[in-house]
Design an enzyme around this catalytic site. Structure first.
Site, PDB file in Angstrom:
ATOM      1  N   ASN A 118     -10.120  -0.779  -1.816  1.00 28.58           N
ATOM      2  CA  ASN A 118      -8.594  -0.635  -1.756  1.00 28.58           C
ATOM      3  C   ASN A 118      -7.717  -1.238  -2.774  1.00 28.58           C
ATOM      4  O   ASN A 118      -7.760  -2.441  -3.112  1.00 28.58           O
ATOM      5  CB  ASN A 118      -8.143  -1.392  -0.312  1.00 28.58           C
ATOM      6  CG  ASN A 118      -6.637  -1.231   0.267  1.00 28.58           C
ATOM      7  OD1 ASN A 118      -5.985  -1.015  -0.869  1.00 28.58           O
ATOM      8  ND2 ASN A 118      -6.328  -1.528   1.144  1.00 28.58           N
ATOM      9  N   HIS A 150      -3.698   6.674   0.951  1.00 27.43           N
ATOM     10  CA  HIS A 150      -3.835   5.584   0.412  1.00 27.43           C
ATOM     11  C   HIS A 150      -5.298   5.157   0.678  1.00 27.43           C
ATOM     12  O   HIS A 150      -5.601   5.290   2.192  1.00 27.43           O
ATOM     13  CB  HIS A 150      -2.932   4.506   0.921  1.00 27.43           C
ATOM     14  CG  HIS A 150      -2.971   3.181   0.817  1.00 27.43           C
ATOM     15  ND1 HIS A 150      -3.748   2.387  -0.193  1.00 27.43           N
ATOM     16  CD2 HIS A 150      -3.512   2.164   1.901  1.00 27.43           C
ATOM     17  CE1 HIS A 150      -4.145   1.419  -0.040  1.00 27.43           C
ATOM     18  NE2 HIS A 150      -4.147   1.108   1.400  1.00 27.43           N
ATOM     19  N   CYS A 182       0.808  -1.350  -0.026  1.00 27.83           N
ATOM     20  CA  CYS A 182      -0.038   0.058   0.094  1.00 27.83           C
ATOM     21  C   CYS A 182       0.757   1.414  -0.087  1.00 27.83           C
ATOM     22  O   CYS A 182       0.319   2.496  -0.296  1.00 27.83           O
ATOM     23  CB  CYS A 182      -1.026   0.050   1.226  1.00 27.83           C
ATOM     24  SG  CYS A 182      -2.077  -1.579   1.154  1.00 27.83           S
TER      25      CYS A 182
END
Ligand code: COA
Length: 330
Positions: A287, A257, A113
């Protein structure tokens, strides 16, 4: 003084929209559970045969166009992904080939991430030292083939989606661009978000017994991840502010993020800022790991939330644990 700035941004998401209700047809979950726990409403899934390099190509074409340059101008490729097309070689060389770049370097980085922010920091160093003028920084993921779409994997699989975001990082002599990057890791937590297999610690790297035991899927300790994320995000945002003599009042937008809407809301609460200061588009894409920051940045720009001269912070947190931030003057 030469600085590095984002001269062009391009995104691509697969056409297939997967709703929460569609996932509820595959596993024991509900639209309500996913929305309230994560803020996610839909995500995109790639078609069979599509790898992250395939998603990266149309995004890169748009980024080059936005930057007003061609493939011939790019000096270096950085490909951030946690889901590379193949175990080897990396996805960067696939993009080099598919788009017909010169025989330039292609570097894959796997910082999950945080991949895009780590990539920004690498690009910034090469540009600031005058080594390269234009770098293609890719964040692209195909998570949909790596997640367990049954009830056993529901805590993880409802979170992730596929997509690509690409930035052209270029040199400028103007007072703008990436002002600083801050990178961290704490490997003692490596098992908290863990994709163990295939592993080189045993032979074969992935056996039929592993598959029978369902050991190929990612594992996550969601509560522990949440607990660390809501501390590290504010910490690394503050670190970026302090390094540049700024306060949170100077920041036009935090583009984090996109891990989880509840994490972003908690970060805003802890930093004592309005929830809207922490940009979110997770409802659309879920995500998307290394792709999430460029996808969010592109949407925030489209929505007119960022103008020239604005200060932005791009923070990230994820598997490792790793966390990072970049402070940008747009
Ligand atoms: N649908 C329905 N129920 C689910 C579910 C799903 N998709 N996933 C888990 N559950 C169940 C659990 O089994 C548990 O049931 P139980 O109480 O009977 O044991 C219950 O929901 C609560 O689980 P819990 O893990 O306590 O939920 P939570 O409120 O912590 O939310 C996350 C789970 C994953 C959404 C949350 O922990 C989180 O956001 N963590 C951070 C994850 C993240 O952002 N990862 C990426 C970082 S880059």
């Amino acid at each position: 003084m030469t600085r590095a700035y984002i001269s062009g941004l391009g995104t691509y998401v697969p056409e297939r929209v997967v709703t929460n209700d569609e996932l509820a047809g595959l596993m024991d979950t509900t639209d309500e559970w996913i929305r309230t726990r994560t803020g996610i409403e839909t995500r995109r899934f790639a078609e069979p045969g599509q790898g992250p390099s395939d998603l990266a190509v149309p995004a890169a074409e748009k980024a080059l166009e936005a930057a007003g340059i061609t493939v011939a101008d790019i000096d270096f490729i950085i490909f951030a992904t946690s889901t590379p097309d193949y175990y080897a070689p990396g996805s960067g060389v696939l993009v080099q080939h598919k788009m017909g770049f010169r025989e330039i370097g292609a570097l894959d980085i796997r910082v999950q991430c945080c991949g895009f922010v780590y990539g920004l920091s690498i690009a910034e160093q090469y540009i600031r030292t005058g080594t390269f003028r234009h770098i293609l920084l890719i964040g692209a993921e195909v998570q949909s083939t790596t997640i367990n779409l049954s009830t056993a994997g529901r805590d993880i699989s409802v979170l992730f989606g596929d997509g690509a975001g690409v930035a052209v990082i270029s040199a400028t002599e103007e007072d703008r661009g990436i002002l600083s990057c801050h990178l961290h890791s704490q490997g003692e937590y490596y098992k908290e978000i863990f994709v163990e297999l295939p592993t080189t610690t045993k032979s074969p790297r992935l056996s039929s017994e592993d598959l029978e035991d369902d050991r190929q899927w990612p594992r996550m300790n969601g509560r522990e991840v949440f607990r660390h994320a809501v501390v590290r995000f504010p910490e690394v945002i503050q670190e970026a502010l302090d390094a540049n003599g700024l306060t949170i009042a100077d920041i036009t937008l935090i583009v984090p993020h996109q891990a989880n809407l509840r994490i972003s809301r908690e970060v805003a609460r802890r930093m004592k800022v309005a929830p809207d200061l922490v940009y979110s588009n997770i409802h659309k894409y879920g995500n998307t790991t290394a792709a999430s920051i460029p996808l969010a940045l592109a949407d925030a720009l489209d929505e007119g939330l960022i103008k020239s001269g604005d200060y932005l912070v791009l923070p990230a947190f994820g598997s490792g644990f790793t966390w990072a931030s970049a402070l940008i003057k747009w």
